[in-house]
Structures are given as structure tokens and as C-alpha cells.
Design a protein around this motif. Sequence first.
Motif, mmCIF file in Angstrom:
data_model
loop_
_atom_site.group_PDB
_atom_site.id
_atom_site.type_symbol
_atom_site.label_atom_id
_atom_site.label_comp_id
_atom_site.label_asym_id
_atom_site.label_seq_id
_atom_site.Cartn_x
_atom_site.Cartn_y
_atom_site.Cartn_z
ATOM 1 N N TRP A 9 0.829 -1.207 0.000
ATOM 2 C CA TRP A 9 0.000 0.000 0.000
ATOM 3 C C TRP A 9 0.867 1.262 0.000
ATOM 4 O O TRP A 9 0.465 2.287 -0.552
ATOM 5 C CB TRP A 9 -0.942 -0.009 1.204
ATOM 6 N N GLU A 10 2.050 1.182 0.598
ATOM 7 C CA GLU A 10 2.951 2.329 0.596
ATOM 8 C C GLU A 10 3.531 2.560 -0.797
ATOM 9 O O GLU A 10 3.698 3.710 -1.230
ATOM 10 C CB GLU A 10 4.066 2.109 1.615
ATOM 11 N N LYS A 11 3.827 1.484 -1.482
ATOM 12 C CA LYS A 11 4.305 1.618 -2.858
ATOM 13 C C LYS A 11 3.200 2.188 -3.744
ATOM 14 O O LYS A 11 3.459 3.030 -4.614
ATOM 15 C CB LYS A 11 4.771 0.262 -3.389
ATOM 16 N N PHE A 12 1.974 1.727 -3.515
ATOM 17 C CA PHE A 12 0.847 2.261 -4.286
ATOM 18 C C PHE A 12 0.695 3.755 -4.027
ATOM 19 O O PHE A 12 0.480 4.539 -4.960
ATOM 20 C CB PHE A 12 -0.440 1.526 -3.912
ATOM 21 N N ASP A 13 0.795 4.150 -2.760
ATOM 22 C CA ASP A 13 0.699 5.569 -2.415
ATOM 23 C C ASP A 13 1.758 6.386 -3.149
ATOM 24 O O ASP A 13 1.471 7.460 -3.693
ATOM 25 C CB ASP A 13 0.876 5.756 -0.903
ATOM 26 N N TYR A 14 2.974 5.875 -3.133
ATOM 27 C CA TYR A 14 4.082 6.618 -3.748
ATOM 28 C C TYR A 14 3.851 6.803 -5.244
ATOM 29 O O TYR A 14 3.993 7.915 -5.775
ATOM 30 C CB TYR A 14 5.398 5.882 -3.506
ATOM 31 N N TRP A 15 3.495 5.724 -5.926
ATOM 32 C CA TRP A 15 3.326 5.830 -7.374
ATOM 33 C C TRP A 15 2.031 6.541 -7.748
ATOM 34 O O TRP A 15 1.936 7.142 -8.828
ATOM 35 C CB TRP A 15 3.407 4.442 -8.010
ATOM 36 N N ALA A 16 1.040 6.499 -6.865
ATOM 37 C CA ALA A 16 -0.180 7.271 -7.103
ATOM 38 C C ALA A 16 0.124 8.765 -7.048
ATOM 39 O O ALA A 16 -0.388 9.552 -7.861
ATOM 40 C CB ALA A 16 -1.248 6.905 -6.070
ATOM 41 N N VAL A 17 0.969 9.155 -6.097
ATOM 42 C CA VAL A 17 1.380 10.560 -6.009
ATOM 43 C C VAL A 17 2.174 10.958 -7.250
ATOM 44 O O VAL A 17 1.967 12.038 -7.825
ATOM 45 C CB VAL A 17 2.214 10.798 -4.735
ATOM 46 N N THR A 18 3.079 10.083 -7.665
ATOM 47 C CA THR A 18 3.881 10.373 -8.857
ATOM 48 C C THR A 18 2.993 10.554 -10.084
ATOM 49 O O THR A 18 3.151 11.511 -10.858
ATOM 50 C CB THR A 18 4.887 9.234 -9.107
ATOM 51 N N TRP A 19 2.045 9.629 -10.248
ATOM 52 C CA TRP A 19 1.108 9.727 -11.370
ATOM 53 C C TRP A 19 0.279 11.006 -11.256
ATOM 54 O O TRP A 19 0.092 11.731 -12.241
ATOM 55 C CB TRP A 19 0.200 8.499 -11.381
ATOM 56 N N GLY A 20 -0.208 11.286 -10.056
ATOM 57 C CA GLY A 20 -1.055 12.458 -9.862
ATOM 58 C C GLY A 20 -0.338 13.757 -10.171
ATOM 59 O O GLY A 20 -0.904 14.655 -10.811
ATOM 60 N N MET A 61 -7.694 13.947 -3.972
ATOM 61 C CA MET A 61 -8.197 14.365 -2.664
ATOM 62 C C MET A 61 -8.968 13.245 -1.986
ATOM 63 O O MET A 61 -8.839 13.031 -0.773
ATOM 64 C CB MET A 61 -9.072 15.614 -2.813
ATOM 65 N N ALA A 62 -9.763 12.508 -2.757
ATOM 66 C CA ALA A 62 -10.520 11.400 -2.180
ATOM 67 C C ALA A 62 -9.577 10.339 -1.622
ATOM 68 O O ALA A 62 -9.795 9.806 -0.528
ATOM 69 C CB ALA A 62 -11.445 10.796 -3.234
ATOM 70 N N HIS A 63 -8.525 10.051 -2.366
ATOM 71 C CA HIS A 63 -7.568 9.038 -1.902
ATOM 72 C C HIS A 63 -6.853 9.492 -0.632
ATOM 73 O O HIS A 63 -6.748 8.735 0.339
ATOM 74 C CB HIS A 63 -6.542 8.749 -2.994
ATOM 75 N N VAL A 64 -6.380 10.731 -0.636
ATOM 76 C CA VAL A 64 -5.628 11.226 0.520
ATOM 77 C C VAL A 64 -6.536 11.402 1.729
ATOM 78 O O VAL A 64 -6.206 10.969 2.844
ATOM 79 C CB VAL A 64 -4.930 12.558 0.176
ATOM 80 N N PHE A 65 -7.698 12.036 1.528
ATOM 81 C CA PHE A 65 -8.573 12.366 2.652
ATOM 82 C C PHE A 65 -9.271 11.147 3.239
ATOM 83 O O PHE A 65 -9.697 11.177 4.398
ATOM 84 C CB PHE A 65 -9.633 13.383 2.218
ATOM 85 N N ILE A 66 -9.393 10.076 2.466
ATOM 86 C CA ILE A 66 -10.103 8.891 2.965
ATOM 87 C C ILE A 66 -9.132 7.726 3.176
ATOM 88 O O ILE A 66 -8.887 7.297 4.306
ATOM 89 C CB ILE A 66 -11.230 8.474 1.995
ATOM 90 N N ILE A 67 -8.553 7.225 2.092
ATOM 91 C CA ILE A 67 -7.748 6.000 2.171
ATOM 92 C C ILE A 67 -6.426 6.247 2.894
ATOM 93 O O ILE A 67 -6.067 5.522 3.829
ATOM 94 C CB ILE A 67 -7.499 5.441 0.760
ATOM 95 N N HIS A 68 -5.695 7.275 2.467
ATOM 96 C CA HIS A 68 -4.375 7.512 3.058
ATOM 97 C C HIS A 68 -4.476 7.851 4.547
ATOM 98 O O HIS A 68 -3.689 7.348 5.359
ATOM 99 C CB HIS A 68 -3.666 8.638 2.311
ATOM 100 N N LEU A 69 -5.431 8.691 4.912
ATOM 101 C CA LEU A 69 -5.587 9.053 6.319
ATOM 102 C C LEU A 69 -5.980 7.843 7.159
ATOM 103 O O LEU A 69 -5.492 7.663 8.279
ATOM 104 C CB LEU A 69 -6.633 10.161 6.473
#
Length: 272
Positions: free
Chosen positions: A126-137, A178-186
Motif C-alpha cells: 500500500w505504501e508503494k501504491f501511495d508513492y506511485w499514485a502521487v507520482t502519477w497524480g 483528494m478522495a484518496h488522501v482524505f479517505i484512504i491515506h488518512l
Amino acid sequence: MKRIKRFTPAQRLFHLILMLSFVFQSVSGLARMYVGTEWGLFLANLFGGFQETLILHKWVGLFMLTGFGVHLLYILIKIDWRRFPKSVYGPDSLLPRLEDASQALQHAKWMVGMSEWPRFDRWGYWEKFDYWAVTWGICVLGGTGLLLYLPVYSSLYMPGWVLNIVLWVHRIEAILAMAHVFIIHLFIGHLRRHNFPMDLAMFEGSVDLEKVRHERPDWVDRLEKEGKLQEAMVDNPPVSFRIACYIFGFLMISGCLYLLVNSLSNARGLFG
């Protein structure tokens, strides 16, 4: 209490800059998106009005892209080119590996009591997904944002209807981010039972060793086998610093939840 170093000062600084700039872009972007509502006007007035909000949104966007460029340069410097490409595929790398898929499946089974806790290494899937999601975003938002930064100049090279599509891609990607950060990441980062009420690892840079032994046993075992565990041990952070981290963290989480709740409650206003 023994603690192990998890993040370097540079990594923590990158995260802090990204977090602050992302929250600012969220506030200023929502102010523009919800400008037809009282809440949107309230957000815009925080920056002096709609036009001022747009200007600040553009400048902070350029700042984020600059930070992203510095981050890429940092990665290139940190790569051990003598061992390339093996050096970028090891367990300390954020590149996805086949083990991530099997661990994700095992983790899902653990959630329903069908398996043991996966033996994660330094990074979870999930941390790798977060990192590459940020990169893509950042790439998508940055690319579309640059086209919208000077729309008249951009229209010299593309028809106007393309810019309309670019605007919607920019907005949709921003909403997804925002949905990913405010819901899933938090939730994953702070509200899980293991981390509640807050995971301070990214702020303090270190984690309790016993907690890491449970959550990331393969990482600790690997450091012990390589004789690097003692080198990774650090002192406890000062109590005053921990309190400051909690205060700052709670303010950020509260702000994100405020944006999430008001975005949903005012969504009808977007359609008149």
C-alpha cells in the motif's frame, strides 16, 4: 524504548513540503470549484477573492512541480549506479515486486481471519501504491495545469475544445487525489488500530522496534542478518517534539476531514 530509523531527514522534508502544498492546492482548488456556493466563497475569501485564489493556485502548483523535479534529482543521486539495475529492485526500493501481489492477497485473507500477518519488508504494497499514485497524480495534474496556466498560449498549439477536456481531466484527477488522501491515506496511515490515533513515523523519522518486528518482520530480520540493525537504531525524540508533531498532525487531519465533509455536503451546489 528502542527505536529504528525509518525515514531520513530528506524524505521527511519532501513529505512535509508535499503535504503542505497539497493541502493548499486542495483548499484553493475547492474554492474555485465551489465558488458558486457560500462555502466556496468563504474559502476564496481566505486568499482575498477568486482571482487571488487562482493566482496562488498557479504559483503553488509551479512550486509543487519544482519540488517534484528536486525529488527526481534526489532519487538519481541516491541510486547506486555501480549495482544498477539490481540496486533499484531490492527490498529497499519502492518499485513494485511480485511479492507485493502475494502479500496483498495474504493481507486481504488476514483481514477476514484466513491467514497469518504477511511478513512485510521495509515497504508494504500500500505504501508503494501511495508513492506511485502521487507520482502519477503530480504528472497528470502538473501537465494539465501547465496547459491551463497560460490558456491563450496553449491554444496556439491546440484547439479550444482540447483545453476544455484538459480542464476536466485536471479536475477529475484532483478529485481522485483528494478522495484518496482524505479517505484512504488518512485511514491507513493514522486511523488503523495499529497506528491510532496517529502514526508519527514520517514526522519523527523513527518507529518503536517492537512495533516494526510485528508489522515488518522481514525488514528487521534482514537488517540483523546484514549486521545493520544496530546502525539503524536511534534515540527517542524529545517529548516536546512529539507533542508538537501530534498538534501539527491533528491540525492537518482535522483540516483534511473538514474539506472532505464540506465537499460532500456542498456537492449539490455544484449543479445549481
